[in-house]
Design an enzyme around this catalytic site. Structure first.
Site, PDB file in Angstrom:
ATOM      1  N   ASP A 233       0.846  -1.111   0.045  1.00 34.25           N
ATOM      2  CA  ASP A 233      -0.049  -0.194   0.048  1.00 34.25           C
ATOM      3  C   ASP A 233       0.657   1.161  -0.022  1.00 34.25           C
ATOM      4  OD1 ASP A 233      -1.463   2.007   0.649  1.00 34.25           O
ATOM      5  OD2 ASP A 233      -2.617   1.163   2.374  1.00 34.25           O
TER       6      ASP A 233
ATOM      7  N   GLN B 175       1.040   6.343   1.050  1.00 36.61           N
ATOM      8  CA  GLN B 175       1.876   7.408   1.941  1.00 36.61           C
ATOM      9  C   GLN B 175       3.339   7.361   1.282  1.00 36.61           C
ATOM     10  OE1 GLN B 175       0.823   9.859   3.781  1.00 36.61           O
ATOM     11  NE2 GLN B 175      -1.398   9.005   3.861  1.00 36.61           N
TER      12      GLN B 175
ATOM     13  N   CYS C 190      -8.401   6.401  10.133  1.00 35.27           N
ATOM     14  CA  CYS C 190      -8.842   5.203   9.415  1.00 35.27           C
ATOM     15  C   CYS C 190      -7.848   4.045   9.944  1.00 35.27           C
ATOM     16  CB  CYS C 190      -8.583   5.111   7.710  1.00 35.27           C
ATOM     17  SG  CYS C 190      -9.857   6.461   7.310  1.00 35.27           S
TER      18      CYS C 190
HETATM   19  N1  PMP Z   1      -3.752   3.520   2.811  1.00 34.24           N
HETATM   20  C1  PMP Z   1      -3.107   4.486   3.256  1.00 34.24           C
HETATM   21  C2  PMP Z   1      -1.897   4.228   3.938  1.00 34.24           C
HETATM   22  C3  PMP Z   1      -3.586   5.506   3.421  1.00 34.24           C
HETATM   23  O1  PMP Z   1      -3.013   6.613   3.912  1.00 34.24           O
HETATM   24  C4  PMP Z   1      -4.927   6.037   2.533  1.00 34.24           C
HETATM   25  C5  PMP Z   1      -5.503   7.393   2.513  1.00 34.24           C
HETATM   26  N2  PMP Z   1      -5.655   8.027   3.818  1.00 34.24           N
HETATM   27  C6  PMP Z   1      -5.367   4.985   1.760  1.00 34.24           C
HETATM   28  C7  PMP Z   1      -4.705   3.708   2.114  1.00 34.24           C
HETATM   29  C8  PMP Z   1      -6.448   5.212   1.153  1.00 34.24           C
HETATM   30  O2  PMP Z   1      -6.478   6.247   0.051  1.00 34.24           O
HETATM   31  P1  PMP Z   1      -7.580   6.536  -0.756  1.00 34.24           P
HETATM   32  O3  PMP Z   1      -8.648   7.018   0.207  1.00 34.24           O
HETATM   33  O4  PMP Z   1      -6.988   7.861  -1.542  1.00 34.24           O
HETATM   34  O5  PMP Z   1      -8.106   5.512  -1.527  1.00 34.24           O
END
Ligand code: PMP
Length: 407
Positions: A201, A204, A365
């Site tokens: 992922d 960041q 989140c």
């Molecule tokens: N993974 C990480 C580590 C994130 O920081 C984020 C966004 N805060 C996401 C996934 C999800 O990204 P998006 O909302 O742009 O789909």
């Protein structure tokens, strides 16, 4: 070479606005970054000069839009050092990218299979895998971190075995800033879990420089445009060609087919087979503009600047009584998560906002991570290349003010 931060700031129109009558101090870059004028221009130019549907029309504008759209794929493929431009799949963002992979994987998982994630996960890279496992009888294992927010490498390795079929982990934690040693970790996966595919992922990780998917050695790397100075609603799923070629299709419909009868259909080739429907053409072109813009910066200078901002924050934070830094990994980017004892992060965020300082508060989140660390949530300042040391200082002046008001 150091970054000319003042010159850089001039390229971001939003940075010269005021909020609540105060100059904006934007420290919420892990949520989304601001956009330079070149990205805004790319969107406006597209809609004012080239707007048309891609891959379909037999006319000038459609050809032009298709060329801009497909050139953008090449720009991104080169940026992350993909083997082929077909390995770049446009998505709406990190979340969709992970879903394409996890929903596809869910079709292949069976009872006895194991999936490994980490305690650092954003919900996007956790809930997806919970769901995939739930419906297949596979088990989900969570690699632990220590109290500083560093992944426990030994424990991670112990979770790997011949039944591990998938490993998903963040390049960088959004809540704590921890940078995972992904190259080493993936080596461990290849040694102990030879069957496993690995997804990183990169939401960041992508904006902090030098992402080379071949050097990393993963099978999938996903990110969002909006955290890389690009537009919202567009992102990238990169996958190894051989893996993507027979990956279960995600959306079905126009653009992704080879042939269709009333009874059945066959799928087209990469990248289209994973890109059904009219895509976010403007977003893709805007993202390529952001990548081009970002690439011309000196990455070492970018990283040194972000490090200097974080170090200054750590230094100033240590002077504030009752401030607890949450997440103190050795290798960490400019994410400064904290709590002020005796106050709720939401109140801290509110009082900073009144001073023009934008941070984020809450669980980021990452509810299970907050629980693991024994906090309900944090206040999080996250720095980007256009932030200045003065802004970091303003954050702490603002925090002292907030502390007095909350006392
Ligand atoms: N993974 C990480 C580590 C994130 O920081 C984020 C966004 N805060 C996401 C996934 C999800 O990204 P998006 O909302 O742009 O789909």
């Amino acid at each position: 070479m150091s970054l000319d931060v003042q010159a850089l700031r001039q390229e971001f129109p939003i940075l010269s606005r005021e909020v609540h009558g105060k100059p904006l101090v934007y420290l919420d870059n892990a949520a989304t970054t601001q956009k330079p004028q070149v990205v805004i221009d790319a969107l406006v130019n597209y809609y004012s000069q080239s707007n048309s549907n891609v891959h379909r029309g037999a006319h000038f504008l459609s050809d032009e839009a298709t060329r801009l759209y497909e050139d953008s794929r090449t720009v991104v493929a080169n940026f992350i050092n993909a083997n082929a431009r077909e390995e770049v799949i446009w998505t709406s963002g990190t979340t969709e990218g992970i879903n394409i992979v996890s929903k596809g994987m869910a079709q292949r998982l069976k009872a006895g299979d194991q999936v490994v994630v980490t305690e650092l996960e954003h919900h996007a890279n956790l809930v997806t895998w919970q769901q995939a496992c739930k419906h297949s009888g596979a088990t989900l294992h969570v690699a632990p971190i220590d109290d500083n927010g560093t992944l426990d490498r030994e424990a991670f390795t112990e979770l790997l075995n011949k039944n591990t079929v998938f490993v998903a982990m963040p390049h960088v934690s959004n809540a704590l800033g921890t940078v995972n040693p992904i190259v080493d970790l993936i080596r461990q996966v290849r040694t102990h879990a030879p069957k496993a595919l690995v997804l990183i992922d990169g939401a960041q990780g992508i904006a902090h420089g030098n992402v080379d998917v071949r050097a990393i050695g993963c099978d999938f790397y996903v990110f969002s445009g909006h955290k890389l100075f690009g537009p919202t609603g567009v992102g990238v799923l990169w996958g190894k060609q051989a893996v993507l070629e027979d990956w279960p299709v995600w959306l079905t419909g126009g653009e992704m087919i080879a042939s269709v009868s009333y009874q059945d259909a066959t799928w087209g080739a990469l990248p289209n087979r994973l890109e059904a429907g009219t895509p976010n053409i403007a977003g893709v072109i805007g993202l390529a503009a952001a990548v081009r813009w970002f690439q011309q910066l000196d990455m070492q200078a970018v990283q040194a600047h972000e490090k200097a901002l974080l170090e200054r924050a750590i230094e100033l934070g240590a002077e504030i009584e009752g401030l607890r830094l949450i997440g103190n990994a050795k290798d960490k980017i400019g994410v400064y998560s904290f709590i002020l004892e005796g106050s709720h992060p939401a109140d801290v965020g509110f009082l900073l906002d009144r001073q023009g300082i934008a941070i984020r508060t809450g669980d980021h989140c990452a509810q299970p991570l907050m629980e693991r660390l024994g906090v309900p949530g944090t206040a999080r300042a996250s720095f980007s290349i256009y932030n200045t040391l003065e802004e970091v200082e303003q954050l702490f002046v603002g925090l002292k003010k907030a502390q007095t008001m909350l006392a």
